[in-house]
Write a protein that holds these residues in place. Structure first.
Motif, short mmCIF file in Angstrom:
data_model
loop_
_atom_site.label_atom_id
_atom_site.label_comp_id
_atom_site.label_asym_id
_atom_site.label_seq_id
_atom_site.Cartn_x
_atom_site.Cartn_y
_atom_site.Cartn_z
N MET A 136 99.48 -66.98 75.85
CA MET A 136 99.20 -66.03 76.95
C MET A 136 100.01 -65.04 76.59
SD MET A 136 101.09 -66.37 80.79
CE MET A 136 99.74 -67.37 81.22
N ARG A 137 99.42 -63.76 76.81
CA ARG A 137 100.28 -62.42 76.82
C ARG A 137 101.64 -62.49 77.27
NH1 ARG A 137 97.26 -57.22 75.84
NH2 ARG A 137 99.11 -56.46 77.02
N LEU A 138 102.46 -61.69 76.48
CA LEU A 138 104.09 -61.55 76.96
C LEU A 138 104.28 -60.99 78.25
CD1 LEU A 138 107.01 -61.86 76.47
CD2 LEU A 138 106.97 -59.84 75.27
N ASP A 139 103.38 -59.63 78.43
CA ASP A 139 103.54 -59.25 79.73
C ASP A 139 103.11 -60.04 80.86
OD1 ASP A 139 100.97 -58.70 78.96
OD2 ASP A 139 100.85 -56.75 79.54
N LYS A 140 101.98 -60.56 80.64
CA LYS A 140 101.53 -61.47 81.62
C LYS A 140 102.40 -62.73 81.96
CE LYS A 140 97.40 -64.21 83.66
NZ LYS A 140 96.25 -64.39 83.57
N PHE A 141 103.11 -63.38 80.77
CA PHE A 141 103.98 -64.57 81.23
C PHE A 141 105.03 -63.92 81.99
CE2 PHE A 141 107.99 -67.03 79.90
CZ PHE A 141 107.36 -68.08 80.41
N LEU A 142 105.58 -62.78 81.54
CA LEU A 142 106.78 -62.16 82.51
C LEU A 142 106.57 -61.90 83.68
CD1 LEU A 142 108.19 -59.84 79.79
CD2 LEU A 142 109.20 -61.78 80.36
N VAL A 147 103.96 -64.00 85.53
CA VAL A 147 103.56 -64.91 86.39
C VAL A 147 104.99 -65.84 86.36
CG1 VAL A 147 101.37 -65.14 85.80
CG2 VAL A 147 102.84 -66.16 84.21
N SER A 148 105.82 -65.56 85.48
CA SER A 148 107.08 -66.69 85.84
C SER A 148 108.24 -65.91 86.94
CB SER A 148 107.85 -66.64 84.55
OG SER A 148 108.23 -65.53 83.87
N ARG A 149 107.71 -64.72 86.83
CA ARG A 149 108.63 -64.01 88.12
C ARG A 149 109.98 -63.55 87.36
NH1 ARG A 149 106.24 -64.59 93.45
NH2 ARG A 149 104.61 -65.82 93.16
N LEU A 150 109.90 -63.36 86.07
CA LEU A 150 111.19 -62.83 85.52
C LEU A 150 111.01 -61.28 85.70
CD1 LEU A 150 111.20 -64.82 82.15
CD2 LEU A 150 112.88 -64.84 83.89
N ILE A 151 109.91 -60.94 85.62
CA ILE A 151 109.79 -59.35 85.86
C ILE A 151 108.85 -59.14 87.05
CG2 ILE A 151 108.99 -57.06 85.09
CD1 ILE A 151 110.54 -57.83 82.58
N LYS A 152 108.90 -58.37 87.97
CA LYS A 152 108.07 -58.47 89.27
C LYS A 152 106.78 -58.08 88.94
CE LYS A 152 108.21 -57.07 94.02
NZ LYS A 152 109.21 -56.31 95.19
N ARG A 153 106.25 -56.90 88.55
CA ARG A 153 105.09 -56.56 88.19
C ARG A 153 104.58 -56.48 86.64
NH1 ARG A 153 105.50 -50.88 89.68
NH2 ARG A 153 107.68 -51.29 89.99
N ARG A 154 103.54 -56.70 86.18
CA ARG A 154 102.95 -56.44 84.80
C ARG A 154 103.01 -55.15 84.29
NH1 ARG A 154 97.25 -59.34 82.80
NH2 ARG A 154 97.60 -58.95 80.43
N THR A 155 103.02 -54.32 84.88
CA THR A 155 103.16 -52.91 84.30
C THR A 155 104.53 -52.67 84.10
OG1 THR A 155 103.14 -51.99 86.55
CG2 THR A 155 101.02 -51.76 85.51
N LEU A 156 105.33 -53.05 84.64
CA LEU A 156 106.66 -53.12 84.70
C LEU A 156 107.15 -53.97 83.34
CD1 LEU A 156 109.54 -51.83 85.17
CD2 LEU A 156 110.00 -53.73 86.76
N ALA A 157 106.64 -55.05 83.23
CA ALA A 157 106.73 -55.92 82.07
C ALA A 157 106.37 -55.14 80.73
CB ALA A 157 106.11 -57.07 82.28
N ILE A 172 103.49 -73.17 80.28
CA ILE A 172 102.35 -71.90 80.48
C ILE A 172 101.33 -72.17 81.43
CG2 ILE A 172 100.97 -70.45 79.44
CD1 ILE A 172 102.58 -70.23 76.97
N LYS A 173 101.39 -71.56 82.42
CA LYS A 173 100.31 -71.57 83.74
C LYS A 173 99.72 -70.23 83.76
CE LYS A 173 101.56 -75.52 86.08
NZ LYS A 173 102.02 -76.33 87.31
N GLU A 174 98.47 -70.18 83.93
CA GLU A 174 97.93 -68.86 84.22
C GLU A 174 98.32 -68.33 85.84
OE1 GLU A 174 95.76 -66.77 82.55
OE2 GLU A 174 96.30 -68.22 80.77
N ASN A 175 98.30 -69.13 86.88
CA ASN A 175 98.31 -68.75 88.15
C ASN A 175 99.27 -69.66 88.84
OD1 ASN A 175 96.63 -66.39 88.19
ND2 ASN A 175 94.66 -67.70 88.07
N PRO A 176 100.65 -69.75 88.37
CA PRO A 176 101.33 -70.75 89.13
C PRO A 176 101.78 -70.21 90.45
CG PRO A 176 102.66 -69.27 87.67
CD PRO A 176 101.22 -68.90 87.48
#
Length: 98
Positions: free
Chosen positions: A1-7, A9-19, A63-67
């Protein structure tokens, strides 16, 4: 999984653009190496994320696509949190666990 998407979906960072922006600013490392937003994340990787005046180190557990919201925290384990070090040697020592 891409790093920005993981950040995201794991809610470490709120939005993918911000990640993506955080990665572009060299504020994320995977296994002690600077990481781009497109870097691949796998189970067992150690992520160091610089949030303002602190660095959060987590290990990827799953790793999950849509937790669901309740499952997001189970995707990683927090190893530690430390104030931003004064120099790079302090930062490397912390990330390695010395």
């Amino acid at each position: 999984m891409r790093l920005d998407k993981f950040l995201k979906v794991s809610r470490l960072i709120k939005r993918r653009t911000l990640a993506k922006e955080v990665c572009d600013q060299n504020r994320v490392e995977i296994n002690e190496r600077p990481a781009k937003a497109s870097s691949n994340v796998k189970i067992g990787d150690k992520l160091a994320i610089r949030f303002g005046q602190k660095i959060v180190v987590v290990q990827v557990e799953e790793i999950k696509e849509n937790p669901r919201k309740e499952e997001a925290a189970s995707l990683y384990r927090v190893i530690g949190e430390v104030p931003v070090p004064r120099d790079e040697k302090e930062e490397e020592a912390y990330i390695r666990g010395n």
